[in-house]
Design a protein around this motif. Structure first.
Motif, PDB file in Angstrom:
ATOM      1  N   GLU A  89       0.832  -1.206   0.000  1.00  0.00           N
ATOM      2  CA  GLU A  89       0.000   0.000   0.000  1.00  0.00           C
ATOM      3  C   GLU A  89       0.868   1.258   0.000  1.00  0.00           C
ATOM      4  N   LEU A  90       1.913   1.241   0.802  1.00  0.00           N
ATOM      5  CA  LEU A  90       2.811   2.388   0.872  1.00  0.00           C
ATOM      6  C   LEU A  90       3.466   2.633  -0.477  1.00  0.00           C
ATOM      7  N   ALA A  91       3.919   1.589  -1.137  1.00  0.00           N
ATOM      8  CA  ALA A  91       4.539   1.732  -2.459  1.00  0.00           C
ATOM      9  C   ALA A  91       3.542   2.309  -3.460  1.00  0.00           C
ATOM     10  N   ALA A  92       2.297   1.842  -3.419  1.00  0.00           N
ATOM     11  CA  ALA A  92       1.269   2.362  -4.327  1.00  0.00           C
ATOM     12  C   ALA A  92       1.005   3.843  -4.057  1.00  0.00           C
ATOM     13  N   HIS A  93       0.938   4.213  -2.791  1.00  0.00           N
ATOM     14  CA  HIS A  93       0.686   5.612  -2.435  1.00  0.00           C
ATOM     15  C   HIS A  93       1.859   6.498  -2.833  1.00  0.00           C
ATOM     16  N   GLN A  94       3.067   6.010  -2.651  1.00  0.00           N
ATOM     17  CA  GLN A  94       4.237   6.794  -3.048  1.00  0.00           C
ATOM     18  C   GLN A  94       4.242   7.022  -4.561  1.00  0.00           C
TER      19      GLN A  94
ATOM     20  N   ILE B 252       1.557   9.638  -5.320  1.00  0.00           N
ATOM     21  CA  ILE B 252       2.016  10.969  -4.914  1.00  0.00           C
ATOM     22  C   ILE B 252       3.005  11.508  -5.940  1.00  0.00           C
ATOM     23  N   SER B 253       3.884  10.661  -6.416  1.00  0.00           N
ATOM     24  CA  SER B 253       4.849  11.081  -7.435  1.00  0.00           C
ATOM     25  C   SER B 253       4.142  11.537  -8.710  1.00  0.00           C
ATOM     26  N   GLU B 254       3.142  10.774  -9.140  1.00  0.00           N
ATOM     27  CA  GLU B 254       2.377  11.164 -10.330  1.00  0.00           C
ATOM     28  C   GLU B 254       1.639  12.482 -10.113  1.00  0.00           C
ATOM     29  N   LEU B 255       1.049  12.655  -8.928  1.00  0.00           N
ATOM     30  CA  LEU B 255       0.318  13.892  -8.635  1.00  0.00           C
ATOM     31  C   LEU B 255       1.264  15.099  -8.601  1.00  0.00           C
TER      32      LEU B 255
END
Length: 87
Positions: A45-50, A53-56
């Motif tokens: 989950e953390l990897a997906a969120h990171q 966030i990078s894309e955003l």
């Protein structure tokens, strides 16, 4: 005979103690497996969120650049086109 009963009682007590220890170890092992699974899920989950966030951040940078370019274009348009003479 009393001596044999004490020895038998001691063995029974020792067997009971060993059983309790085995149960406790089993419980700890199952908790450890569960925690490992939860840690793995949280890591994913953390990897997906990171990544999100990078894309955003990248998208925000693109929008900021477009606004900056649009602002500089409107400044250029004002410089090129004088106001009407009746003002």
């Amino acid at each position: 005979m009393a001596n044999a009963e004490i020895t038998l009682s001691a063995k029974s007590s020792k067997t009971n103690y060993v059983q309790q220890l085995e149960e406790r170890v089993d419980a700890l092992e199952s908790r450890n497996v569960f925690q490992d699974d939860v840690i793995e899920q949280l890591s994913e989950e953390l990897a997906a969120h990171q990544h999100e966030i990078s894309e955003l951040k990248h998208q925000i940078q693109l929008v900021a650049n477009r606004l900056k370019d649009a602002g500089s274009l409107s400044d250029d348009i004002d410089d090129v086109e004088p106001p009407p003479p009746h003002y």
